[in-house]
Scaffold this motif. Structure first.
Motif, mmCIF file in Angstrom:
data_model
loop_
_atom_site.group_PDB
_atom_site.id
_atom_site.type_symbol
_atom_site.label_atom_id
_atom_site.label_comp_id
_atom_site.label_asym_id
_atom_site.label_seq_id
_atom_site.Cartn_x
_atom_site.Cartn_y
_atom_site.Cartn_z
ATOM 1 N N ILE A 206 14.707 -33.062 11.600
ATOM 2 C CA ILE A 206 13.601 -33.800 10.971
ATOM 3 C C ILE A 206 12.460 -32.832 10.674
ATOM 4 O O ILE A 206 12.010 -32.093 11.545
ATOM 5 C CB ILE A 206 13.104 -34.923 11.898
ATOM 6 N N GLU A 207 12.013 -32.844 9.432
ATOM 7 C CA GLU A 207 10.852 -32.044 9.033
ATOM 8 C C GLU A 207 9.861 -32.957 8.322
ATOM 9 O O GLU A 207 10.247 -33.739 7.449
ATOM 10 C CB GLU A 207 11.260 -30.906 8.095
ATOM 11 N N LEU A 208 8.594 -32.841 8.694
ATOM 12 C CA LEU A 208 7.552 -33.654 8.069
ATOM 13 C C LEU A 208 6.458 -32.752 7.539
ATOM 14 O O LEU A 208 5.932 -31.902 8.259
ATOM 15 C CB LEU A 208 6.975 -34.664 9.063
ATOM 16 N N ASP A 209 6.137 -32.912 6.271
ATOM 17 C CA ASP A 209 5.040 -32.186 5.626
ATOM 18 C C ASP A 209 3.912 -33.172 5.391
ATOM 19 O O ASP A 209 4.043 -34.090 4.571
ATOM 20 C CB ASP A 209 5.498 -31.577 4.300
ATOM 21 N N TYR A 210 2.809 -32.977 6.114
ATOM 22 C CA TYR A 210 1.679 -33.902 6.025
ATOM 23 C C TYR A 210 0.517 -33.194 5.344
ATOM 24 O O TYR A 210 0.221 -32.036 5.643
ATOM 25 C CB TYR A 210 1.258 -34.350 7.432
ATOM 26 N N ARG A 211 -0.117 -33.908 4.434
ATOM 27 C CA ARG A 211 -1.273 -33.353 3.733
ATOM 28 C C ARG A 211 -2.436 -34.328 3.848
ATOM 29 O O ARG A 211 -2.299 -35.518 3.541
ATOM 30 C CB ARG A 211 -0.958 -33.115 2.254
ATOM 31 N N ALA A 212 -3.569 -33.819 4.293
ATOM 32 C CA ALA A 212 -4.794 -34.608 4.363
ATOM 33 C C ALA A 212 -5.806 -34.033 3.388
ATOM 34 O O ALA A 212 -5.974 -32.811 3.302
ATOM 35 C CB ALA A 212 -5.361 -34.600 5.783
#
Length: 290
Positions: A206-212
């Motif tokens: 599982i890979e998650l790319d989060y952008r704020a």
């Protein structure tokens, strides 16, 4: 329009205005490409696009599966599937299944190589069940690619309509937002929940790319208020025109609309505050026998 999903995607999202639609298009293409890049679609793959809408991701995947691959367009809305059928014409690589993301009836266990979905899981009351359904239909080694806006991030920081500072009419903004109280389901999770649900559903790698983004400058709006007031921010929501009518007096509506119209006409500074997440994962191979 046959239902709230098709009514929004084919009209209320942009108020039926081609200019507003053009303004939205670059972001939609960016989200589509982000999902397809993480899906790593290969020639010959069977791709299931869950909550396909008007087929943005599904038709993108069709360009990648080659002559021997297939794309299954799945949506809860028959009207949207009809629109995808219209676009597909007689392309035999396309299949169409009416189903909800949390109950993919008609899709057999372990029958697809790739599952894609964009801004769909957020509408499910039980998002963990949605992840379990996505895992169920994937073959061992199959790949999942998801995009979801993290609406809870923006809500915690305060809603800014169209990115404007509306402090002089804050009292009216507060009244307007009461028309959107039924949208809680789309803001009741964050990126950590996506990771947890994917893990609980049995996914690995599982890979998650989060952008704020916080107060990131945005260009002036090209569409005027008369067009924007007829748009709705999501399928569960009223248009701004409808929300104003529900929550304000005639005098309040005139004050609010005059203020926001002036900001738009003057090209006043705007800024976006938002959170977005891409998640990719793999359904693991079954354990080896003794």
């Amino acid at each position: 329009m046959g239902d709230k999903w098709s009514a929004w995607l084919m009209g209320r999202r942009d108020g039926g205005d081609p200019g507003v639609r053009r303004d939205h298009h670059p972001a939609l293409v960016r989200f589509r490409d982000g999902v397809l890049q993480r899906a790593a679609v290969r020639e010959g793959d069977v791709v299931l696009d869950v909550g396909t809408g008007t087929g943005l991701i599904g038709f993108g995947a069709l360009e990648q599966v080659g002559a021997s691959g297939r794309v299954i367009f799945s949506d809860v809305s028959e009207a949207l599937l009809d629109e995808c059928r219209r676009q597909a014409g007689d392309d035999a690589r396309c299949e169409f299944v009416r189903a909800s993301a949390d109950d993919l009836a008609g899709i057999a266990d372990g029958s697809v190589d790739v599952v894609t979905t964009r801004s769909v899981l957020m509408y499910l009351p039980d998002k963990g069940k949605g992840f379990r359904e996505l895992a169920r239909v994937l073959r061992p080694g199959g790949r999942l690619a998801v995009f979801e806006p993290i609406n809870s991030f923006a809500v915690r920081r305060g809603i800014r309509l169209f990115g404007f500072d509306l402090a002089p009419v804050d009292d009216l903004v507060a009244k307007l937002l009461t028309a959107y109280r039924n949208e809680g389901v789309i803001a009741d999770f964050d990126e950590r929940d996506l990771l947890r649900w994917a893990g609980e559903a049995g996914f690995t790698a599982i890979e998650l790319d989060y952008r704020a983004e916080v107060e990131v400058p945005e260009p002036p709006l090209s569409a005027g208020w008369e067009r924007l007031r007829r748009t709705a921010p999501n399928p569960l929501a009223p248009t701004y025109e409808e929300a104003i009518a529900r929550t304000m007096t005639v005098e309040e509506a005139a004050r609010f609309e005059a203020y926001i119209k002036d900001l738009i006409d003057q090209g006043a500074p705007r800024a976006s505050t938002m959170g977005t997440a891409y998640l990719k994962a793999v359904r693991p191979d079954p354990p080896a026998g003794p």
